[in-house]
Design a protein around this motif. Structure first.
Motif, PDB file in Angstrom:
ATOM      1  N   GLU A   1     -31.307  44.218  22.813  1.00  0.00           N
ATOM      2  CA  GLU A   1     -33.012  44.323  22.445  1.00  0.00           C
ATOM      3  C   GLU A   1     -33.722  43.919  23.470  1.00  0.00           C
ATOM      4  O   GLU A   1     -33.199  44.187  25.224  1.00  0.00           O
ATOM      5  CB  GLU A   1     -32.713  42.968  22.632  1.00  0.00           C
ATOM      6  CG  GLU A   1     -31.640  42.720  21.010  1.00  0.00           C
ATOM      7  CD  GLU A   1     -30.932  41.350  21.210  1.00  0.00           C
ATOM      8  OE1 GLU A   1     -30.511  40.973  20.577  1.00  0.00           O
ATOM      9  OE2 GLU A   1     -30.488  41.546  22.258  1.00  0.00           O
ATOM     10  N   THR A   2     -34.715  45.166  23.418  1.00  0.00           N
ATOM     11  CA  THR A   2     -35.566  45.663  24.812  1.00  0.00           C
ATOM     12  C   THR A   2     -37.359  45.600  23.577  1.00  0.00           C
ATOM     13  O   THR A   2     -37.670  45.117  22.592  1.00  0.00           O
ATOM     14  CB  THR A   2     -35.602  47.057  24.591  1.00  0.00           C
ATOM     15  OG1 THR A   2     -35.765  47.819  23.762  1.00  0.00           O
ATOM     16  CG2 THR A   2     -34.473  47.585  25.283  1.00  0.00           C
ATOM     17  N   SER A   3     -37.958  45.734  25.195  1.00  0.00           N
ATOM     18  CA  SER A   3     -39.510  44.956  24.152  1.00  0.00           C
ATOM     19  C   SER A   3     -40.241  45.776  24.710  1.00  0.00           C
ATOM     20  O   SER A   3     -40.925  45.618  25.140  1.00  0.00           O
ATOM     21  CB  SER A   3     -40.016  43.929  24.726  1.00  0.00           C
ATOM     22  OG  SER A   3     -40.025  43.391  26.365  1.00  0.00           O
TER      23      SER A   3
ATOM     24  N   ASP B   1     -36.422  40.255  29.738  1.00  0.00           N
ATOM     25  CA  ASP B   1     -37.467  39.620  29.031  1.00  0.00           C
ATOM     26  C   ASP B   1     -36.849  39.596  27.548  1.00  0.00           C
ATOM     27  O   ASP B   1     -37.597  39.169  26.017  1.00  0.00           O
ATOM     28  CB  ASP B   1     -38.413  40.026  29.030  1.00  0.00           C
ATOM     29  CG  ASP B   1     -38.429  41.713  28.317  1.00  0.00           C
ATOM     30  OD1 ASP B   1     -37.475  42.096  28.326  1.00  0.00           O
ATOM     31  OD2 ASP B   1     -39.335  42.855  28.411  1.00  0.00           O
ATOM     32  N   THR B   2     -36.135  39.609  27.430  1.00  0.00           N
ATOM     33  CA  THR B   2     -35.052  39.208  25.745  1.00  0.00           C
ATOM     34  C   THR B   2     -33.921  38.745  25.722  1.00  0.00           C
ATOM     35  O   THR B   2     -33.012  38.342  26.889  1.00  0.00           O
ATOM     36  CB  THR B   2     -34.878  40.652  25.097  1.00  0.00           C
ATOM     37  OG1 THR B   2     -34.257  41.032  25.903  1.00  0.00           O
ATOM     38  CG2 THR B   2     -36.030  41.582  25.015  1.00  0.00           C
ATOM     39  N   ARG B   3     -33.073  37.911  24.510  1.00  0.00           N
ATOM     40  CA  ARG B   3     -32.003  37.078  25.059  1.00  0.00           C
ATOM     41  C   ARG B   3     -30.427  37.794  25.643  1.00  0.00           C
ATOM     42  O   ARG B   3     -30.160  37.900  25.271  1.00  0.00           O
ATOM     43  CB  ARG B   3     -31.841  36.675  23.266  1.00  0.00           C
ATOM     44  CG  ARG B   3     -31.269  37.349  21.906  1.00  0.00           C
ATOM     45  CD  ARG B   3     -30.980  37.313  20.453  1.00  0.00           C
ATOM     46  NE  ARG B   3     -30.952  38.256  20.006  1.00  0.00           N
ATOM     47  CZ  ARG B   3     -31.484  37.976  18.525  1.00  0.00           C
ATOM     48  NH1 ARG B   3     -32.026  36.895  17.555  1.00  0.00           N
ATOM     49  NH2 ARG B   3     -31.461  39.097  17.622  1.00  0.00           N
ATOM     50  N   ALA B   4     -30.837  39.153  24.981  1.00  0.00           N
ATOM     51  CA  ALA B   4     -29.967  39.433  25.851  1.00  0.00           C
ATOM     52  C   ALA B   4     -29.585  39.623  26.771  1.00  0.00           C
ATOM     53  O   ALA B   4     -28.604  39.674  27.897  1.00  0.00           O
ATOM     54  CB  ALA B   4     -30.223  41.487  26.164  1.00  0.00           C
TER      55      ALA B   4
ATOM     56  N   GLY C   1     -34.559  33.050  26.255  1.00  0.00           N
ATOM     57  CA  GLY C   1     -33.444  33.711  26.807  1.00  0.00           C
ATOM     58  C   GLY C   1     -33.875  34.756  27.815  1.00  0.00           C
ATOM     59  O   GLY C   1     -32.210  35.312  28.354  1.00  0.00           O
ATOM     60  N   SER C   2     -34.437  35.152  27.844  1.00  0.00           N
ATOM     61  CA  SER C   2     -35.464  35.341  28.734  1.00  0.00           C
ATOM     62  C   SER C   2     -34.902  35.234  30.425  1.00  0.00           C
ATOM     63  O   SER C   2     -34.183  33.720  30.568  1.00  0.00           O
ATOM     64  CB  SER C   2     -36.543  36.436  28.875  1.00  0.00           C
ATOM     65  OG  SER C   2     -37.563  34.692  28.948  1.00  0.00           O
ATOM     66  N   ALA C   3     -34.966  36.271  31.716  1.00  0.00           N
ATOM     67  CA  ALA C   3     -35.134  35.800  32.756  1.00  0.00           C
ATOM     68  C   ALA C   3     -35.529  34.481  33.436  1.00  0.00           C
ATOM     69  O   ALA C   3     -34.829  33.548  34.019  1.00  0.00           O
ATOM     70  CB  ALA C   3     -34.680  36.681  34.040  1.00  0.00           C
TER      71      ALA C   3
ATOM     72  N   ARG D   1     -27.578  36.441  26.968  1.00  0.00           N
ATOM     73  CA  ARG D   1     -25.848  36.909  26.398  1.00  0.00           C
ATOM     74  C   ARG D   1     -25.636  38.098  27.554  1.00  0.00           C
ATOM     75  O   ARG D   1     -24.187  37.562  27.442  1.00  0.00           O
ATOM     76  CB  ARG D   1     -26.557  37.989  25.255  1.00  0.00           C
ATOM     77  CG  ARG D   1     -25.157  38.656  25.090  1.00  0.00           C
ATOM     78  CD  ARG D   1     -25.119  39.653  23.984  1.00  0.00           C
ATOM     79  NE  ARG D   1     -25.964  38.922  22.867  1.00  0.00           N
ATOM     80  CZ  ARG D   1     -27.309  39.635  22.481  1.00  0.00           C
ATOM     81  NH1 ARG D   1     -28.195  40.827  23.600  1.00  0.00           N
ATOM     82  NH2 ARG D   1     -28.065  39.276  21.755  1.00  0.00           N
ATOM     83  N   GLY D   2     -25.705  38.090  28.392  1.00  0.00           N
ATOM     84  CA  GLY D   2     -25.584  39.636  29.759  1.00  0.00           C
ATOM     85  C   GLY D   2     -24.994  38.708  30.662  1.00  0.00           C
ATOM     86  O   GLY D   2     -23.665  38.538  31.341  1.00  0.00           O
ATOM     87  N   GLN D   3     -25.659  37.965  31.251  1.00  0.00           N
ATOM     88  CA  GLN D   3     -25.454  36.798  31.803  1.00  0.00           C
ATOM     89  C   GLN D   3     -24.657  35.954  31.740  1.00  0.00           C
ATOM     90  O   GLN D   3     -23.500  35.391  32.341  1.00  0.00           O
ATOM     91  CB  GLN D   3     -26.442  36.026  32.725  1.00  0.00           C
ATOM     92  CG  GLN D   3     -27.588  36.542  33.267  1.00  0.00           C
ATOM     93  CD  GLN D   3     -27.349  37.150  34.648  1.00  0.00           C
ATOM     94  OE1 GLN D   3     -26.520  38.910  34.539  1.00  0.00           O
ATOM     95  NE2 GLN D   3     -27.637  36.503  35.960  1.00  0.00           N
TER      96      GLN D   3
END
Length: 560
Positions: free
Chosen positions: A153-155, A479-482, A525-527, A485-487
């Protein structure tokens, strides 16, 4: 508003539609064409599995991480229709049942069995990975007969382009590993049809407010989606499905659509898809699943595609509606696609015949008036103004000289190449040279793909450089929940028992209990928000405890 703080009282006081006009959410999905030159009859499902497993092997060998895990189907609802009903499972095409492992996984398993029974691919393991979740927050998996990359997901429009391009890196790494370790040559094409009657998708996803009436949304989108191909079509040598007429057309997908509005994605394809599967808080959000687009190699085409669509969605979410409709959208879609001169007109309900360019010009004028009145934070104002200007410039250039846009638009760049080769060799568009050129344009191998040769020659504009794209294949958006998830995949992949876009299933090392972390708010869930989860030397059970507290806290906030 000149600053942006999503946790501020001022931002939270806005309606969901207003919040999304300030901070959109976009994700792209691409199914790649796959071919093994040395084994042209190879089963495409098996080839797709080879790619997924090759990528996992390569990343693990390099000390990176992936999560080769089951997809968490508990949050999926592919038969719920946005118009207010649910299709009975007995009436659904098998390809629609994406909420159970017996969808693509069963197809793939049957493909393995068939290959082994025929005495081919004897070395194919009985159990293979079908699904990977990557450290950049993306999903890489087998979708029936194709390898599919679904971006995180991107913003922002630029980030959407960046993470779509990262998918090409992921697929390329997989083919390189197979070539190096097994001597297997697999070609991958970012296209949408094999020109033998089969089409595969390049889908877009946009978050919209649940308060927006879906019928009004569909009505406003039909003329736009029908004409949008003029900017973001990928181009195709051929008209038709089974029997291909030797002409050039703007869109690879246009001939494969049969309905105006509907739930299906692989049969009776509709211009506006009605799947009501938000992958987020269903009471708050709706996910618009767009299946009408082509797969773009041009960064500029992708940027325009997501940007102008988001701007139109912003208008519709405020209650705006166009002053006309198309009399026959499906027919209009194909009429516009079949005329690369852009002169063909389609009939509208106000008794005015319009070209695709004129329809897009109308939407642009409406967007300019609407967005000039919006109060936006500085960075969002700059992004919107830049997109409006680019939209105006591309329409002006197309109206003046179509080929002046060959440095930005896929279909024009391909059309120019095809015309040059046809004239040089004095052949028609049914010549094998043209078919090969059409295919080679979409080859994602930079040493073979004609698009990449145009980029290397400075003939195609780019927005993100190679180093950024390479990094985006490994690092998630911030800047998203991605990001969370990725971390989680990067640092705790051994704990991951399952994943979906809005869940993370973690298995405790202590008691093997499965814990479900809900991430139904796409911007949580952003950084900034999730940094606390990964700070310090975190033990496994401590990470699970922190993740549970994080998920619970965000759920309480949403319930309020």
């Amino acid at each position: 508003m000149t600053s942006f703080d999503p946790n501020s009282v001022e931002f939270q006081a806005l309606s969901v539609a207003e919040q999304l006009r300030i901070r959109p959410l976009i994700g792209l999905e691409t199914e790649y064409g796959v071919h093994a030159p040395a084994n042209p009859t190879a089963n495409h499902s098996v080839l797709s599995m080879d790619l997924v497993n090759a990528y996992a092997a390569r990343m693990l060998a390099e000390g990176s991480a992936v999560a080769g895990t089951e997809w968490d189907y508990g949050e999926e609802s592919p038969l719920v229709d946005a118009r207010g009903w649910t299709m009975p499972r007995s009436a659904a095409h098998p390809s629609q049942l994406t909420d159970e492992p017996l969808g693509p996984e069963q197809v793939a398993a049957e493909a393995i069995a068939a290959e082994r029974a025929a005495g081919r691919w004897e070395d194919v393991p009985t159990h293979q990975l079908m699904n990977l979740v990557l450290t950049n927050g993306a999903r890489f998996y087998v979708d029936h007969a194709h390898p599919e990359y679904s971006s995180p997901e991107t913003s922002t429009y630029r980030a959407a382009v960046l993470y779509d391009q990262a998918g090409e890196i992921v697929l390329r790494r997989a083919t390189e590993y197979l070539a190096r370790e097994q001597g297997a040559q697999i070609r991958l094409y970012k296209n949408n049809t094999d020109n033998k009657g089969v089409s595969y998708g390049a889908h877009e996803n946009y978050l919209v407010s649940r308060e927006v009436d879906f019928d009004a949304l569909a009505a406003a989108l039909l003329p736009f989606f029908t004409s949008r191909q003029v900017i973001c079509g990928a181009g195709r040598a051929g008209v038709g499905i089974g029997t291909v007429e030797p002409r050039f057309q703007i869109s690879q997908r246009a001939d494969f659509f049969e309905e105006q509005v509907g739930l299906e994605t692989t049969i009776r394809r509709p211009i506006v898809n009605t799947r009501d599967e938000p992958h987020a808080w269903g009471e708050k959000y709706r996910r618009l699943h767009v299946i009408i687009g082509d797969a773009n190699l041009s960064q500029y085409s992708t940027w325009l595609r997501v940007g102008i669509t988001d701007l139109v969605l912003g208008m519709i979410s405020s209650g705006w509606q166009p002053s006309f409709a198309l009399l026959n959208p499906v027919s209009a879609l194909q009429i516009i696609s079949h005329d690369p001169t852009l002169e063909a007109t389609v009939h509208c309900t106000d008794r005015v015949a319009r070209t695709g360019l004129q329809i897009l010009e109308y939407y642009l004028q409406q967007a300019q008036a609407f967005w000039q009145e919006q109060t936006l934070p500085d960075h969002r104002r700059a992004e919107v103004d830049e997109m409006l200007q680019a939209w105006q410039e591309i329409l002006t250039d197309l109206s003046t000289d179509i080929f002046s846009t060959a440095d930005r638009l896929d279909w024009v760049a391909k059309y120019q190449l095809i015309r040059q080769v046809a004239q040089r060799h004095n052949v028609g568009l049914d010549d094998p040279k043209i078919a090969m050129l059409d295919l080679q344009y979409t080859d994602i191998d930079p040493t073979r793909g004609l698009y990449y040769k145009l980029v290397a020659a400075g003939r195609m504009r780019t927005l993100v450089d190679a180093a950024e794209i390479e990094a985006a294949a490994d690092q998630p958006p911030q800047d998203t929940r991605a990001y969370l998830r990725g971390q989680a995949i990067k640092h705790f992949s051994h704990l991951v028992a399952g994943v979906s876009w809005e869940t993370l299933l973690l298995r405790s090392n202590t008691d093997q209990r499965i814990h479900r972390i809900l991430l139904s708010e796409p911007f949580a869930g952003s950084a900034t928000e999730a940094a606390e989860l990964f700070s310090g030397n975190v033990e496994d059970d401590e990470f699970i405890r922190r993740a549970l507290n994080f998920g619970a806290g965000r759920r309480k906030g949403a319930d309020r």
